[in-house]
Design a protein around this motif. Structure first.
Motif, PDB file in Angstrom:
ATOM      1  N   ILE A   5      54.668  46.362  41.384  1.00 54.38           N
ATOM      2  CA  ILE A   5      53.879  45.987  40.211  1.00 54.38           C
ATOM      3  C   ILE A   5      53.790  44.471  40.159  1.00 54.38           C
ATOM      4  O   ILE A   5      54.811  43.774  40.231  1.00 54.38           O
ATOM      5  CB  ILE A   5      54.509  46.519  38.912  1.00 54.38           C
ATOM      6  CG1 ILE A   5      54.704  48.037  38.989  1.00 54.38           C
ATOM      7  CG2 ILE A   5      53.653  46.157  37.702  1.00 54.38           C
ATOM      8  CD1 ILE A   5      55.477  48.616  37.821  1.00 54.38           C
ATOM      9  N   LYS A   6      52.581  43.960  40.059  1.00 54.16           N
ATOM     10  CA  LYS A   6      52.434  42.507  39.994  1.00 54.16           C
ATOM     11  C   LYS A   6      51.341  42.144  39.002  1.00 54.16           C
ATOM     12  O   LYS A   6      50.353  42.871  38.836  1.00 54.16           O
ATOM     13  CB  LYS A   6      52.125  41.926  41.375  1.00 54.16           C
ATOM     14  CG  LYS A   6      50.824  42.414  41.994  1.00 54.16           C
ATOM     15  CD  LYS A   6      50.595  41.798  43.362  1.00 54.16           C
ATOM     16  CE  LYS A   6      49.298  42.285  44.004  1.00 54.16           C
ATOM     17  NZ  LYS A   6      49.083  41.697  45.348  1.00 54.16           N
ATOM     18  N   ASP A   7      51.519  41.022  38.346  1.00 53.10           N
ATOM     19  CA  ASP A   7      50.508  40.494  37.447  1.00 53.10           C
ATOM     20  C   ASP A   7      49.629  39.511  38.221  1.00 53.10           C
ATOM     21  O   ASP A   7      50.121  38.729  39.039  1.00 53.10           O
ATOM     22  CB  ASP A   7      51.148  39.789  36.255  1.00 53.10           C
ATOM     23  CG  ASP A   7      51.840  40.754  35.311  1.00 53.10           C
ATOM     24  OD1 ASP A   7      51.394  41.910  35.221  1.00 53.10           O
ATOM     25  OD2 ASP A   7      52.842  40.375  34.681  1.00 53.10           O
ATOM     26  N   MET A   8      48.340  39.594  37.968  1.00 49.34           N
ATOM     27  CA  MET A   8      47.423  38.683  38.636  1.00 49.34           C
ATOM     28  C   MET A   8      46.265  38.357  37.716  1.00 49.34           C
ATOM     29  O   MET A   8      46.097  38.987  36.660  1.00 49.34           O
ATOM     30  CB  MET A   8      46.907  39.298  39.939  1.00 49.34           C
ATOM     31  CG  MET A   8      46.031  40.531  39.766  1.00 49.34           C
ATOM     32  SD  MET A   8      45.459  41.238  41.352  1.00 49.34           S
ATOM     33  CE  MET A   8      44.422  39.907  41.982  1.00 49.34           C
ATOM     34  N   THR A   9      45.489  37.375  38.082  1.00 46.82           N
ATOM     35  CA  THR A   9      44.289  37.010  37.332  1.00 46.82           C
ATOM     36  C   THR A   9      43.070  37.238  38.208  1.00 46.82           C
ATOM     37  O   THR A   9      43.014  36.740  39.336  1.00 46.82           O
ATOM     38  CB  THR A   9      44.336  35.540  36.883  1.00 46.82           C
ATOM     39  OG1 THR A   9      45.469  35.336  36.033  1.00 46.82           O
ATOM     40  CG2 THR A   9      43.073  35.182  36.106  1.00 46.82           C
ATOM     41  N   LEU A  10      42.147  38.027  37.696  1.00 50.03           N
ATOM     42  CA  LEU A  10      40.865  38.204  38.380  1.00 50.03           C
ATOM     43  C   LEU A  10      40.007  37.014  37.962  1.00 50.03           C
ATOM     44  O   LEU A  10      39.354  37.024  36.923  1.00 50.03           O
ATOM     45  CB  LEU A  10      40.225  39.534  37.971  1.00 50.03           C
ATOM     46  CG  LEU A  10      41.104  40.786  38.189  1.00 50.03           C
ATOM     47  CD1 LEU A  10      40.405  42.034  37.635  1.00 50.03           C
ATOM     48  CD2 LEU A  10      41.449  40.968  39.653  1.00 50.03           C
ATOM     49  N   ASP A  11      40.048  35.964  38.761  1.00 53.32           N
ATOM     50  CA  ASP A  11      39.515  34.676  38.295  1.00 53.32           C
ATOM     51  C   ASP A  11      38.060  34.427  38.636  1.00 53.32           C
ATOM     52  O   ASP A  11      37.503  33.390  38.272  1.00 53.32           O
ATOM     53  CB  ASP A  11      40.376  33.520  38.812  1.00 53.32           C
ATOM     54  CG  ASP A  11      40.555  33.529  40.321  1.00 53.32           C
ATOM     55  OD1 ASP A  11      39.899  34.355  40.985  1.00 53.32           O
ATOM     56  OD2 ASP A  11      41.345  32.710  40.826  1.00 53.32           O
ATOM     57  N   LYS A  12      37.419  35.375  39.336  1.00 53.15           N
ATOM     58  CA  LYS A  12      36.017  35.161  39.677  1.00 53.15           C
ATOM     59  C   LYS A  12      35.100  36.209  39.058  1.00 53.15           C
ATOM     60  O   LYS A  12      33.980  36.421  39.502  1.00 53.15           O
ATOM     61  CB  LYS A  12      35.856  35.139  41.204  1.00 53.15           C
ATOM     62  CG  LYS A  12      36.569  33.957  41.856  1.00 53.15           C
ATOM     63  CD  LYS A  12      36.336  33.917  43.356  1.00 53.15           C
ATOM     64  CE  LYS A  12      37.046  32.724  43.977  1.00 53.15           C
ATOM     65  NZ  LYS A  12      36.839  32.648  45.444  1.00 53.15           N
ATOM     66  N   VAL A  13      35.588  36.860  38.012  1.00 62.32           N
ATOM     67  CA  VAL A  13      34.772  37.824  37.278  1.00 62.32           C
ATOM     68  C   VAL A  13      33.698  37.059  36.504  1.00 62.32           C
ATOM     69  O   VAL A  13      33.952  35.956  35.985  1.00 62.32           O
ATOM     70  CB  VAL A  13      35.655  38.647  36.316  1.00 62.32           C
ATOM     71  CG1 VAL A  13      34.816  39.604  35.492  1.00 62.32           C
ATOM     72  CG2 VAL A  13      36.706  39.416  37.109  1.00 62.32           C
ATOM     73  N   ALA A  14      32.514  37.629  36.387  1.00 60.44           N
ATOM     74  CA  ALA A  14      31.374  36.909  35.798  1.00 60.44           C
ATOM     75  C   ALA A  14      31.637  36.420  34.377  1.00 60.44           C
ATOM     76  O   ALA A  14      31.181  35.332  34.002  1.00 60.44           O
ATOM     77  CB  ALA A  14      30.137  37.805  35.823  1.00 60.44           C
ATOM     78  N   ILE A  15      32.347  37.194  33.580  1.00 64.76           N
ATOM     79  CA  ILE A  15      32.569  36.796  32.180  1.00 64.76           C
ATOM     80  C   ILE A  15      33.715  35.797  32.038  1.00 64.76           C
ATOM     81  O   ILE A  15      33.979  35.300  30.947  1.00 64.76           O
ATOM     82  CB  ILE A  15      32.807  38.026  31.274  1.00 64.76           C
ATOM     83  CG1 ILE A  15      33.966  38.884  31.791  1.00 64.76           C
ATOM     84  CG2 ILE A  15      31.541  38.847  31.160  1.00 64.76           C
ATOM     85  CD1 ILE A  15      35.295  38.573  31.230  1.00 64.76           C
ATOM     86  N   GLY A  16      34.413  35.505  33.129  1.00 66.46           N
ATOM     87  CA  GLY A  16      35.548  34.591  33.095  1.00 66.46           C
ATOM     88  C   GLY A  16      36.814  35.284  33.561  1.00 66.46           C
ATOM     89  O   GLY A  16      36.818  36.497  33.804  1.00 66.46           O
ATOM     90  N   PRO A  17      37.922  34.546  33.683  1.00 66.00           N
ATOM     91  CA  PRO A  17      39.167  35.113  34.194  1.00 66.00           C
ATOM     92  C   PRO A  17      39.669  36.260  33.318  1.00 66.00           C
ATOM     93  O   PRO A  17      39.573  36.215  32.089  1.00 66.00           O
ATOM     94  CB  PRO A  17      40.136  33.931  34.163  1.00 66.00           C
ATOM     95  CG  PRO A  17      39.268  32.712  34.150  1.00 66.00           C
ATOM     96  CD  PRO A  17      38.044  33.103  33.380  1.00 66.00           C
ATOM     97  N   VAL A  18      40.198  37.302  33.975  1.00 68.35           N
ATOM     98  CA  VAL A  18      40.757  38.453  33.270  1.00 68.35           C
ATOM     99  C   VAL A  18      42.145  38.731  33.830  1.00 68.35           C
ATOM    100  O   VAL A  18      42.308  38.902  35.048  1.00 68.35           O
ATOM    101  CB  VAL A  18      39.882  39.715  33.439  1.00 68.35           C
ATOM    102  CG1 VAL A  18      40.480  40.876  32.656  1.00 68.35           C
ATOM    103  CG2 VAL A  18      38.447  39.445  32.997  1.00 68.35           C
TER     104      VAL A  18
END
Length: 265
Positions: A5-18
């Protein structure tokens, strides 16, 4: 199978980082299915510390991405859907290093998260017809009128008022688009195959099975399963049972069977 289990940021999503939590089995195939899983919480929940459904699905060899979808834009329709669809669109094109282009891409969720998953599937049909391989709807919260027979039993687990408040919050802009209440959508032809699951003592059983029936009538490939009463399934969103939970093996088996069926087609 051990699950990482790891936490990450989807940083290239169109609406901004998630922000997202990723569940991944230690051993998986070269092209594992990728499931975007939306958590419950009556349209106002935040990312839980742990999610047993995500964990057991990852044990099958899938990669489960659970986004904090209410945070980037807010939790009032259509903002959670915009966030969810943006995540889907990003993973459909890039996979963000999760799986590869041969990996099945699925959306799923429980309760309010099931609503978001069904809505993403509808919007995917309208925009990316060939990109979504399936939807996993676990006791989805679909009917803002809350008038079904099974819903009347919700008081028994203390959820009726919570769900009523959740719907009031989610639809507070005054909008009741079919994307907000998928059970009201009159055009379901062409949406992705669906795995639909609830339990016999589930207050959301009627709207879950009603939506499954509508999907089937529209020619959608639907796999549905109703857990027996007392299997512990309502405890996922606050219910209580007198028996030890017994739903885990069923969910695992149903998910694996669904993925195999989608892969064949």
């Amino acid at each position: 199978m051990t699950v990482q289990i790891k936490d990450m940021t989807l940083d290239k999503v169109a609406i901004g980082p998630v922000a997202a939590r990723v569940y991944q089995g230690a051993e998986y195939s070269k092209a594992p299915p990728v499931l975007i899983y939306f958590h419950g919480g009556a349209f106002q929940g935040t990312l839980p510390q742990d999610c047993e459904v995500a964990h057991i699905i990852a044990e099958t060899g899938a990669i489960v991405v659970m986004p904090d979808y209410n945070v980037p834009l807010g939790s009032v329709f259509p903002k959670p859907l915009e966030t969810g669809f943006s995540i889907f669109s990003y993973l459909a094109k890039k996979r963000a290093g999760l799986g590869n282009r041969k990996s099945l891409l699925l959306v799923g969720g429980v309760e309010a998260g099931g609503n978001i998953a069904a809505a993403v599937a509808l919007k995917a049909r309208d925009h990316f017809a060939d990109e979504l391989d399936g939807q996993i709807l676990l006791s989805p919260l679909l009917d803002p009128f809350m008038g079904s027979t099974s819903f009347q039993s919700a008081d028994g687990i203390g959820m009726k008022d919570i769900w009523a408040d959740g719907w009031s919050h989610y639809l507070s802009t005054g909008m009741c688009h079919p994307y907000a209440a998928p059970c009201m959508c009159s055009r379901l032809t062409g949406v992705a195959p669906a795995l639909v699951l609830c339990s016999q003592d589930d207050p959301l059983k009627d709207e879950t099975l009603g939506f499954a029936s509508c999907l089937q009538k529209a020619g959608v490939d639907v796999h549905q399963h109703v857990l027996p009463a007392g299997a512990g399934w309502p405890s996922l969103y606050g219910g209580k049972t007198d028996q030890a939970p017994t739903w885990q093996e069923t969910v695992t088996a149903q998910f694996s069977s669904f993925v195999q069926s989608v892969s064949i087609h």
